[in-house]
Design a protein around this motif. Sequence first.
Motif, mmCIF file in Angstrom:
data_model
loop_
_atom_site.group_PDB
_atom_site.id
_atom_site.type_symbol
_atom_site.label_atom_id
_atom_site.label_comp_id
_atom_site.label_asym_id
_atom_site.label_seq_id
_atom_site.Cartn_x
_atom_site.Cartn_y
_atom_site.Cartn_z
ATOM 1 N N LYS A 1 0.737 -1.169 -0.137
ATOM 2 C CA LYS A 1 0.015 -0.063 -0.079
ATOM 3 C C LYS A 1 1.037 1.323 -0.063
ATOM 4 C CE LYS A 1 -4.032 -2.151 1.588
ATOM 5 N NZ LYS A 1 -5.432 -2.193 2.405
ATOM 6 N N MET B 1 -6.387 -5.417 -6.186
ATOM 7 C CA MET B 1 -6.574 -4.274 -5.252
ATOM 8 C C MET B 1 -8.162 -3.916 -5.066
ATOM 9 S SD MET B 1 -3.436 -2.100 -7.082
ATOM 10 C CE MET B 1 -1.805 -3.072 -7.305
ATOM 11 N N ASP C 1 -10.605 -2.112 -4.062
ATOM 12 C CA ASP C 1 -10.883 -1.035 -3.252
ATOM 13 C C ASP C 1 -12.162 -0.671 -2.577
ATOM 14 O OD1 ASP C 1 -8.002 -0.093 -3.271
ATOM 15 O OD2 ASP C 1 -8.415 0.635 -5.258
ATOM 16 N N PRO D 1 -11.317 -2.063 2.262
ATOM 17 C CA PRO D 1 -10.783 -2.588 0.983
ATOM 18 C C PRO D 1 -10.480 -4.015 1.171
ATOM 19 C CG PRO D 1 -9.075 -1.692 2.593
ATOM 20 C CD PRO D 1 -10.504 -1.299 3.244
ATOM 21 N N TRP E 1 -7.587 -6.020 -0.358
ATOM 22 C CA TRP E 1 -6.335 -6.572 -1.190
ATOM 23 C C TRP E 1 -5.897 -8.175 -1.040
ATOM 24 C CZ3 TRP E 1 -2.297 -2.354 -2.575
ATOM 25 C CH2 TRP E 1 -2.957 -1.191 -2.794
#
Length: 287
Positions: free
Chosen positions: A38, A101, A103, A212, A214
């Motif tokens: 990140k 990712m 988000d 998020p 990830w």
Amino acid sequence: MSPRLDSADLGNYQSDGFLYRRALFDADEIDLLRRSAKEDKRLDDHSFGRNDGEGGTVRLSLWNHPGDGIYGAFARCERIVDTAEQLLGDEPYHYHSKMIMKDARVGGAWAWHQDYGYWYGNGVLTPNLLSVFIAVDPSTRLNGCLQVIRGSHLCGRVEHRLTGEQAGADPERVEHILKRMEHLHIEMEPGDALFFHSNLLHRSDQNRSDSPRWAMVCCYNAKSNDPYKDSHHPRYTPLDRLEDDAIRQIGARRFTETDPDKLSSDEVGFLDPNRDASAKSLEAGQQ
């Protein structure tokens, strides 16, 4: 020490198409990966989107060779590679890795698909490949956790077609597979990992939450399954395994080293999204 699989583990993988490992990485290790990813401008700069056909876009970065940095420490560590070797029944090599990712509020979905549905066109003759999904953030139903159909790898390779910019499995066949096989939502905590067969049907929903999701996914092919032709993913390349404590050593270096030149070897060769042709190769067959 890398955990040895017992006969029950191997039997479950053969029947279910996946093997779940809770807390394969501890809180400190996964925090090093999370912070690295990140705060990694290169990872962000090399990310690209894939339309999911549902009005959303999945963002990811992808690279072929593991490298010497924190991403490589995870992909090359004994606890993953040794397990992959037992499940493949052969020497594994790194096919590629990616950071997905998803988000908060904007992360797109993945359609039902098999990884071999993508990789078949790359000259890989058999589905003796696997992926390892490592939860970087908590992965829940609300933020679009991984979903699988237990035992669906036994259906063999399902025809795939473009769904947005992704390769999606034939929806009619998936509909009937879902009537006969168990559909699971795999909710995971950071550090959990799921090893799964390249023919296992899986998907994920859009992230409509404030959190998020990830995840790092490391993919491996068997040495004996070396592709018969070149593609945008590598042919057999020997994998230099690392002892498990390398994750802490390499991760600590990332946050203490001040000379960027000494971190140059950490860089991985990010794949140009224009060369990621696995899904695009389906266009010709649909015209």
